[in-house]
Design a protein around this motif. Structure first.
Motif, PDB file in Angstrom:
ATOM      1  N   HIS A 136       0.847  -1.200   0.000  1.00 52.69           N
ATOM      2  CA  HIS A 136       0.000   0.000   0.000  1.00 52.69           C
ATOM      3  C   HIS A 136       0.875   1.239   0.000  1.00 52.69           C
ATOM      4  CE1 HIS A 136      -3.254  -2.690   1.053  1.00 52.69           C
ATOM      5  NE2 HIS A 136      -2.663  -3.012   2.191  1.00 52.69           N
ATOM      6  N   THR A 137       0.394   2.292  -0.603  1.00 54.37           N
ATOM      7  CA  THR A 137       0.985   3.622  -0.477  1.00 54.37           C
ATOM      8  C   THR A 137      -0.076   4.548   0.103  1.00 54.37           C
ATOM      9  OG1 THR A 137       2.510   3.340  -2.328  1.00 54.37           O
ATOM     10  CG2 THR A 137       1.990   5.590  -1.679  1.00 54.37           C
ATOM     11  N   ILE A 138       0.259   5.207   1.199  1.00 52.90           N
ATOM     12  CA  ILE A 138      -0.677   6.114   1.874  1.00 52.90           C
ATOM     13  C   ILE A 138      -0.212   7.539   1.640  1.00 52.90           C
ATOM     14  CG2 ILE A 138      -1.503   6.919   4.117  1.00 52.90           C
ATOM     15  CD1 ILE A 138      -0.573   3.293   3.707  1.00 52.90           C
ATOM     16  N   GLN A 139      -1.076   8.347   1.085  1.00 51.51           N
ATOM     17  CA  GLN A 139      -0.784   9.762   0.890  1.00 51.51           C
ATOM     18  C   GLN A 139      -1.139  10.511   2.170  1.00 51.51           C
ATOM     19  OE1 GLN A 139       0.739  10.889  -1.791  1.00 51.51           O
ATOM     20  NE2 GLN A 139       0.621   8.951  -2.935  1.00 51.51           N
ATOM     21  N   THR A 140      -0.137  10.923   2.926  1.00 48.31           N
ATOM     22  CA  THR A 140      -0.384  11.577   4.209  1.00 48.31           C
ATOM     23  C   THR A 140      -0.517  13.089   4.088  1.00 48.31           C
ATOM     24  OG1 THR A 140       1.988  11.783   4.669  1.00 48.31           O
ATOM     25  CG2 THR A 140       0.894   9.764   5.403  1.00 48.31           C
ATOM     26  N   GLU A 141      -0.130  13.639   2.940  1.00 49.07           N
ATOM     27  CA  GLU A 141      -0.182  15.078   2.687  1.00 49.07           C
ATOM     28  C   GLU A 141       0.695  15.872   3.653  1.00 49.07           C
ATOM     29  OE1 GLU A 141      -4.266  16.187   2.794  1.00 49.07           O
ATOM     30  OE2 GLU A 141      -4.807  14.953   1.058  1.00 49.07           O
ATOM     31  N   ASP A 142       1.617  15.215   4.280  1.00 47.03           N
ATOM     32  CA  ASP A 142       2.519  15.866   5.224  1.00 47.03           C
ATOM     33  C   ASP A 142       3.729  14.963   5.422  1.00 47.03           C
ATOM     34  OD1 ASP A 142       3.421  17.823   6.911  1.00 47.03           O
ATOM     35  OD2 ASP A 142       1.650  17.818   8.204  1.00 47.03           O
ATOM     36  N   ARG A 143       4.847  15.546   5.812  1.00 49.19           N
ATOM     37  CA  ARG A 143       6.049  14.746   6.085  1.00 49.19           C
ATOM     38  C   ARG A 143       5.802  13.800   7.249  1.00 49.19           C
ATOM     39  NH1 ARG A 143       9.746  19.819   7.015  1.00 49.19           N
ATOM     40  NH2 ARG A 143       7.685  20.549   7.658  1.00 49.19           N
ATOM     41  N   VAL A 144       6.240  12.556   7.091  1.00 48.35           N
ATOM     42  CA  VAL A 144       6.038  11.537   8.127  1.00 48.35           C
ATOM     43  C   VAL A 144       7.312  11.430   8.962  1.00 48.35           C
ATOM     44  CG1 VAL A 144       5.407   9.150   8.600  1.00 48.35           C
ATOM     45  CG2 VAL A 144       4.507  10.288   6.557  1.00 48.35           C
ATOM     46  N   TRP A 145       7.177  11.705  10.256  1.00 43.93           N
ATOM     47  CA  TRP A 145       8.324  11.649  11.162  1.00 43.93           C
ATOM     48  C   TRP A 145       8.405  10.338  11.928  1.00 43.93           C
ATOM     49  CZ3 TRP A 145      11.339  14.841   9.294  1.00 43.93           C
ATOM     50  CH2 TRP A 145      11.091  16.203   9.118  1.00 43.93           C
ATOM     51  N   SER A 146       7.276   9.662  12.153  1.00 45.37           N
ATOM     52  CA  SER A 146       7.286   8.467  13.001  1.00 45.37           C
ATOM     53  C   SER A 146       6.170   7.517  12.592  1.00 45.37           C
ATOM     54  CB  SER A 146       7.141   8.842  14.480  1.00 45.37           C
ATOM     55  OG  SER A 146       5.989   9.654  14.683  1.00 45.37           O
ATOM     56  N   VAL A 147       6.409   6.215  12.764  1.00 49.56           N
ATOM     57  CA  VAL A 147       5.400   5.187  12.510  1.00 49.56           C
ATOM     58  C   VAL A 147       5.516   4.115  13.579  1.00 49.56           C
ATOM     59  CG1 VAL A 147       5.308   5.532  10.006  1.00 49.56           C
ATOM     60  CG2 VAL A 147       6.926   3.875  10.963  1.00 49.56           C
ATOM     61  N   ALA A 148       4.411   3.399  13.826  1.00 54.59           N
ATOM     62  CA  ALA A 148       4.421   2.258  14.746  1.00 54.59           C
ATOM     63  C   ALA A 148       3.299   1.314  14.349  1.00 54.59           C
ATOM     64  CB  ALA A 148       4.250   2.702  16.196  1.00 54.59           C
ATOM     65  N   ILE A 149       3.607   0.023  14.322  1.00 50.48           N
ATOM     66  CA  ILE A 149       2.632  -1.007  13.977  1.00 50.48           C
ATOM     67  C   ILE A 149       1.980  -1.522  15.252  1.00 50.48           C
ATOM     68  CG2 ILE A 149       2.314  -3.275  12.917  1.00 50.48           C
ATOM     69  CD1 ILE A 149       4.774  -2.720  11.208  1.00 50.48           C
ATOM     70  N   ASN A 150       0.651  -1.638  15.227  1.00 54.25           N
ATOM     71  CA  ASN A 150      -0.066  -2.198  16.363  1.00 54.25           C
ATOM     72  C   ASN A 150       0.368  -3.638  16.597  1.00 54.25           C
ATOM     73  OD1 ASN A 150      -2.371  -3.615  17.789  1.00 54.25           O
ATOM     74  ND2 ASN A 150      -3.128  -1.517  17.835  1.00 54.25           N
TER      75      ASN A 150
END
Length: 395
Positions: free
Chosen positions: A216-230
């Motif tokens: 998948h590619t998610i368009q966040t419309e903003d710079r992504v600084w952090s991610v975490a998987i549940n």
């Protein structure tokens, strides 16, 4: 204390002792050898340990530090609570960098520009080997973040690539993942999530990265600084720069890539989220430029913030880690300040400044039940909480 007390069955005696506090157990252990033996048993200290800071017992009651006597963990926990520790600078370097850090058992991994170095940790007297026993390469620019699985290190770099490094052979494969810097990565259950300055997040399967295709590619419309998987592998969260009017914290379905929910509504512009972590599948912690640590409860449809702690000197918070129970450690943007927080209190419990006079953020920190490690722009630091004795010394 009558002699009949010592004639009770062992399980009854342990149950009675489990209702005493630490000070009473310490005094009781000085009465005779038999009581000393019983007062040191793990069973009588567990109830105390679950209320302590960073004792190895997480919220669900799981013991993540098995093998270490519970009484000893309670003793060291008092040092965390009171800020008693020895500070060491383990390594220094000349260039200003933005290092990232992970600790896996007795091995410490941290970044040096485009390299990830692995150092063997030793006891509190020796720190770590100065020379790394392994160096992982694969990026043409600095490594931004990396995570460790059972068999691989997954890293994202300023070259827009993700690299998969084999832990046992240092062999690696690289592929272009984003058009700009890969600011953050996470991996859980064979799924990789990456976030980038190019305003997208992507979901990958670890088993199919050879064909360099994302799920998948998610368009966040903003710079992504952090991610975490549940931990349940049902969703993941992105923390963005908050340059627009949308929430910087958003939850996405891991299978479809669709937006599930936004967390919070009152973030000011520029209050980007620099670090996120799941304590449990339903409890999320976040921090960033708005100087707050926030705790989010995801069990209700509102998915609201249930608690928050403000950095007292109005500094951005670069990183956080939780013990899974009562303690949070945070790294600030000025003078290498590390703060310890007891979630049952509103104010900071302890603080340590690691850089003076030159100011540097704490780019990353990691701790176990006895030590805390932190990386600044030009140095790797350790706080050793095992070296000071307290009222439990005589036990």
């Amino acid at each position: 204390m009558g002699p009949h007390f010592l004639q009770l069955p062992e399980e009854i005696l342990l149950l009675v002792l489990s209702y005493l506090d630490g000070r009473a157990l310490g005094r009781l252990g000085q009465v005779c050898r038999k009581l000393r033996y019983f007062s040191c048993r793990d069973a009588v200290w567990r109830r105390i340990a679950r209320r302590c800071l960073n004792s190895g017992f997480v919220r669900q009651g799981t013991d993540v530090a098995s093998g270490i006597p519970v009484k000893e963990r309670v003793r060291v926990s008092q040092n965390w609570k009171n800020g008693r520790c020895r500070r060491d600078i383990l390594l220094k370097w000349k260039r200003n960098l933005m290092p990232w850090l992970q600790v896996d058992g007795d091995v410490l991994y941290f970044t040096q520009a485009e390299e990830i170095r692995a150092h063997q940790l030793h006891g509190h007297r020796h720190g770590l080997h100065k020379r790394p026993f392994a160096v992982f390469l694969g990026h043409q620019e600095d490594v931004c973040r990396f995570v460790i699985t059972d068999s691989h290190i997954i890293s994202g770099g300023g070259d827009g690539k993700i690299a998969l490094h084999n832990l046992h052979s240092t062999a690696s494969i690289q592929f272009t993942a984003h058009e700009q810097d890969v600011n953050c990565v996470d991996c859980h259950g064979g799924i990789i999530v990456s976030g980038s300055r190019d305003r997208t997040a992507r979901v990958w399967s670890l088993s199919s990265t050879a064909d360099k295709r994302w799920l998948h590619t998610i368009q966040t419309e903003d710079r992504v600084w952090s991610v975490a998987i549940n931990p349940l592998l049902s969703s993941f969260v992105t923390g963005t720069a908050c340059c627009h009017h949308t929430s910087p914290l958003r939850i996405w379905d891991l299978q479809s890539g669709q937006l599930m929910n936004c967390l919070g509504t009152e973030f000011r512009r520029g209050a980007g989220v620099l670090d996120v972590c799941y304590e449990t599948p339903s409890i999320l912690l976040s921090c960033g430029y708005d100087t707050y640590i926030r705790c989010w409860d995801l069990r209700t449809s509102l998915r609201r913030c249930v608690n928050e702690w403000e950095e007292p000197h109005d500094s951005a918070l670069y990183c956080i880690q939780s013990d899974g129970n009562n303690m949070i450690a945070s790294g600030s943007s000025y003078y290498g300040v590390i703060r310890l927080w007891d979630k049952r209190m509103n104010r900071c419990l302890q603080s340590f400044s690691l850089s003076s006079p030159t100011s540097s953020p704490v780019y990353c920190l990691r701790f176990n039940t006895s030590h805390l490690y932190a990386v600044l722009a030009t140095s790797l630091h350790r706080l050793d909480f095992t070296v000071y004795r307290n009222q439990f010394t005589a036990l």
